[in-house]
Motif scaffolding. Structure first.
Motif, mmCIF file in Angstrom:
data_model
loop_
_atom_site.group_PDB
_atom_site.id
_atom_site.type_symbol
_atom_site.label_atom_id
_atom_site.label_comp_id
_atom_site.label_asym_id
_atom_site.label_seq_id
_atom_site.Cartn_x
_atom_site.Cartn_y
_atom_site.Cartn_z
ATOM 1 N N ARG A 115 0.871 -1.186 0.000
ATOM 2 C CA ARG A 115 0.000 0.000 0.000
ATOM 3 C C ARG A 115 0.899 1.225 0.000
ATOM 4 O O ARG A 115 1.790 1.334 0.851
ATOM 5 N N GLU A 174 1.104 3.957 1.307
ATOM 6 C CA GLU A 174 0.616 4.781 2.421
ATOM 7 C C GLU A 174 1.187 6.200 2.300
ATOM 8 O O GLU A 174 2.379 6.365 1.992
ATOM 9 N N PHE A 186 4.365 -0.471 12.213
ATOM 10 C CA PHE A 186 2.908 -0.391 12.341
ATOM 11 C C PHE A 186 2.248 -0.072 10.995
ATOM 12 O O PHE A 186 1.279 -0.706 10.608
ATOM 13 N N ARG A 187 2.762 0.925 10.317
ATOM 14 C CA ARG A 187 2.177 1.295 9.019
ATOM 15 C C ARG A 187 3.270 1.293 7.961
ATOM 16 O O ARG A 187 4.103 2.185 7.907
ATOM 17 N N LEU A 188 3.255 0.277 7.131
ATOM 18 C CA LEU A 188 4.306 0.060 6.137
ATOM 19 C C LEU A 188 3.754 0.205 4.729
ATOM 20 O O LEU A 188 2.540 0.185 4.518
ATOM 21 N N PHE A 202 4.173 -5.002 3.315
ATOM 22 C CA PHE A 202 3.965 -5.748 4.552
ATOM 23 C C PHE A 202 3.369 -7.116 4.221
ATOM 24 O O PHE A 202 3.071 -7.400 3.070
ATOM 25 N N GLN A 213 0.476 -10.112 5.185
ATOM 26 C CA GLN A 213 -0.817 -10.325 5.864
ATOM 27 C C GLN A 213 -1.085 -11.807 6.068
ATOM 28 O O GLN A 213 -0.579 -12.648 5.317
ATOM 29 N N GLU A 239 -5.744 -0.771 15.746
ATOM 30 C CA GLU A 239 -6.146 -2.047 15.143
ATOM 31 C C GLU A 239 -4.957 -2.988 14.949
ATOM 32 O O GLU A 239 -3.924 -2.605 14.412
ATOM 33 N N LEU A 240 -5.178 -4.217 15.410
ATOM 34 C CA LEU A 240 -4.197 -5.269 15.176
ATOM 35 C C LEU A 240 -4.755 -6.230 14.124
ATOM 36 O O LEU A 240 -4.064 -6.654 13.217
ATOM 37 N N SER A 294 -8.296 -10.910 9.394
ATOM 38 C CA SER A 294 -7.111 -10.392 8.712
ATOM 39 C C SER A 294 -6.179 -9.663 9.673
ATOM 40 O O SER A 294 -6.580 -8.728 10.356
ATOM 41 N N GLY A 299 -1.888 -8.314 10.159
ATOM 42 C CA GLY A 299 -0.581 -8.118 9.537
ATOM 43 C C GLY A 299 0.509 -8.804 10.351
ATOM 44 O O GLY A 299 0.546 -8.690 11.575
ATOM 45 N N ARG A 314 2.646 -6.065 11.937
ATOM 46 C CA ARG A 314 1.988 -5.365 13.042
ATOM 47 C C ARG A 314 1.953 -6.255 14.283
ATOM 48 O O ARG A 314 2.130 -5.786 15.400
HETATM 49 P P1 ATP Z 1 -5.583 0.725 9.143
HETATM 50 O O1 ATP Z 1 -6.938 1.299 9.515
HETATM 51 O O2 ATP Z 1 -4.625 0.591 10.278
HETATM 52 O O3 ATP Z 1 -4.996 1.340 7.905
HETATM 53 P P2 ATP Z 1 -6.989 -1.198 7.645
HETATM 54 O O4 ATP Z 1 -8.326 -1.202 8.295
HETATM 55 O O5 ATP Z 1 -6.784 -0.488 6.362
HETATM 56 O O6 ATP Z 1 -5.885 -0.750 8.722
HETATM 57 P P3 ATP Z 1 -7.128 -3.828 6.707
HETATM 58 O O7 ATP Z 1 -7.268 -3.449 5.303
HETATM 59 O O8 ATP Z 1 -8.312 -4.362 7.442
HETATM 60 O O9 ATP Z 1 -6.474 -2.659 7.522
HETATM 61 O O10 ATP Z 1 -5.905 -4.858 6.811
HETATM 62 C C1 ATP Z 1 -5.902 -5.946 7.712
HETATM 63 C C2 ATP Z 1 -4.691 -5.937 8.595
HETATM 64 O O11 ATP Z 1 -3.488 -5.771 7.831
HETATM 65 C C3 ATP Z 1 -4.647 -4.782 9.600
HETATM 66 O O12 ATP Z 1 -5.399 -5.087 10.744
HETATM 67 C C4 ATP Z 1 -3.162 -4.699 9.902
HETATM 68 O O13 ATP Z 1 -2.785 -5.670 10.872
HETATM 69 C C5 ATP Z 1 -2.533 -5.047 8.574
HETATM 70 N N1 ATP Z 1 -2.174 -3.820 7.832
HETATM 71 C C6 ATP Z 1 -2.974 -3.061 7.063
HETATM 72 N N2 ATP Z 1 -2.309 -2.021 6.531
HETATM 73 C C7 ATP Z 1 -1.031 -2.132 6.981
HETATM 74 C C8 ATP Z 1 0.149 -1.358 6.789
HETATM 75 N N3 ATP Z 1 0.166 -0.289 5.998
HETATM 76 N N4 ATP Z 1 1.277 -1.748 7.412
HETATM 77 C C9 ATP Z 1 1.298 -2.851 8.217
HETATM 78 N N5 ATP Z 1 0.216 -3.621 8.422
HETATM 79 C C10 ATP Z 1 -0.942 -3.281 7.823
#
Ligand code: ATP
Length: 440
Positions: free
Chosen positions: A184, A186, A194-196, A199, A201, A268-269, A310, A312, A315
């Motif tokens: 993604r 981001e 935490f936000r990569l 990553f 899943q 969110e985990l 789901s 990560g 994370r």
């Molecule tokens: P957030 O609100 O934190 O962006 P999200 O609701 O977009 O998360 P989901 O699309 O539901 O996340 O993704 C499922 C899981 O994947 C998340 O709970 C997290 O553990 C992991 N995840 C999502 N985006 C990232 C990211 N950019 N970096 C690391 N882990 C991620």
């Protein structure tokens, strides 16, 4: 396991990860790439253990789990069907003065105030930014051959639903699990892992009948709670956040996030979502291929409902480090210790000779034990205290010391990481002893 308030801060975790070789900033020698990391030996082992624990945890009595390894590149139409082309956007805003970019909806900036970086108030309009990485496949670049790096693993499961069901002769309810990379773009990667932007899943898509779907959703909520308990997380730091109507994605029937209390707040985990028939219906519509199931008994065709879990890997990796990190006193010294659950500890135990003179028989013992589990270490450098500290810091549950009496009594001393207690164990009882402590 006993849980005291942890001393972990983001800086301490980052420093430990670098010092011990869990995580490296990618291309560090070239200045790095934001939101992308490499994992060293211990990081790799910890990730492998997390993935193994997750894979074991989704086994259940309701139905079979099958595994898929989908491709990372996906065609345009597939991401159109899933809604990612049109809706997978975050709002972004730029500071016109210092050119710094921010996400406009996550509290990182207040547009009524000045830029937190340069102190000037001169914002652009808020624009929508699609988070998918787009690329072109093949040599011709005429705009007809776009592909995207997947932003989630789930869609490769949905497009393979029929393949998975028929080749495995699967009966509903059943699950398709996938562990794999997602990407993604981001706007502001932050808080280390935490936000990569790249990553991994661990996703489970659970296919079931509409009538049973709410029970299935509840089942998975409870099942996932048990997983976090089983890997030793402090459950006081876990909470379940059920989405309100306003928070729900338009296709979701209900959704609950499992949140962990990081030093930067509850976040969110894992997400658990009842996705209805949205995904399979969309792919049926866009591909023109039937993704329904036919029920012989009623001679009817219908679209299964999906319950998704789901999380990560990265994370969760960060979470277990925060959860396990302590600074305490042992033998009159301050130490850093990772009280990792033995099932996920990267190194299971270490073998030491008490003094250099005993290196040869201690090393022979190490080589024998390494055949049982390769993820063990041998250390002869420094005082025993120093060697304990080194293992404590990387979360090794036990240290085995071969000493002067070992030659005579055919026994060693095994020291426990969390209590510092030592026990004399016969060499031929080492394996059952470690098994009784869930280390092996
Ligand atoms: P957030 O609100 O934190 O962006 P999200 O609701 O977009 O998360 P989901 O699309 O539901 O996340 O993704 C499922 C899981 O994947 C998340 O709970 C997290 O553990 C992991 N995840 C999502 N985006 C990232 C990211 N950019 N970096 C690391 N882990 C991620």
């Amino acid at each position: 396991m006993e849980h005291k308030p942890t001393a972990a801060s983001l800086d301490k975790i980052i420093s430990l990860c670098k010092r011990k070789g869990f995580v490296f900033q990618t291309a560090e020698i070239y200045g790095g790439l934001n939101g992308v990391y490499d994992f060293g030996h211990l990081g790799y082992l910890l990730r492998e253990n997390i993935k193994k624990a997750w894979k074991n945890s989704i086994e259940n009595d309701l139905g079979e789990i099958y595994t898929l390894e989908g491709s990372l590149l996906g065609v345009h139409k597939m991401w159109q069907a899933s809604g990612h082309i049109d809706n997978f956007n975050d709002p972004m805003v730029d500071c016109k003065n210092c050119k710094k970019r921010f996400r406009a909806d996550d509290g990182s900036v207040d547009l009524n105030k000045s830029c937190p970086d340069c102190g000037i108030k001169n914002w652009t309009e808020v624009r929508s930014f699609n988070l998918m990485f787009k690329t072109e496949v093949g040599a011709v670049s005429d705009g007809t051959n776009h592909a995207y790096l997947r932003p989630e693993t789930a869609q490769t499961i949905f497009i393979n639903f029929k393949n998975m069901m028929t080749t495995n002769r699967a009966k509903l309810p059943f699950g398709v699990a996938q562990i794999g990379k997602s990407f993604r773009n981001e706007i502001t990667p932050k808080q280390f892992l935490f936000r990569l932007r790249e990553f991994e899943q661990m996703e489970l898509e659970w296919f079931c009948k509409e009538e049973t779907s709410m029970d299935m959703f509840q089942f998975w909520l409870e099942h996932r709670r048990k997983f976090y308990q089983s890997i030793g997380l402090n459950m006081d730091k876990i909470r379940f956040h059920a989405h309100s109507k306003e928070e729900l994605a338009h296709y979701s029937v209900c959704c609950t996030d499992i949140e962990y209390e990081f030093p930067f707040g509850f976040k969110e985990l894992e997400g658990i979502a009842h996705r209805g028939t949205f995904d399979l219906s969309q792919h049926t519509q866009f591909s023109g291929k039937d993704l329904q199931v036919f029920e012989e008994a009623t001679k009817s065709s219908w679209t299964p409902v999906v319950v998704e879990t789901s999380v990560g890997v990265d994370r969760l990796f960060l979470t277990v480090l925060f959860d396990a990190y302590y600074e305490d006193e042992m033998d009159g010294e301050t130490r850093v210790v990772l009280k990792l659950h033995p099932s996920i500890a990267p190194i299971k135990f270490a073998v030491f000779p008490l003094v250099k003179k005993l290196e040869e028989p201690a090393y022979a013992l190490f080589k024998t034990l390494k055949k049982i589990n390769p993820n063990i270490q041998f250390d002869v450098t420094g005082s025993i205290g120093k060697r304990y500290r080194r293992q404590d810091e990387i979360g090794t549950p036990a240290c085995i010391t071969y000493d002067f009496e070992s030659e005579q009594d055919h026994a060693v001393t095994i020291r426990d990481r969390d209590t510092g207690k030592q026990e004399r164990i016969a060499i031929d009882k080492i394996i059952p002893y470690l098994q009784s402590k869930n280390i092996l």
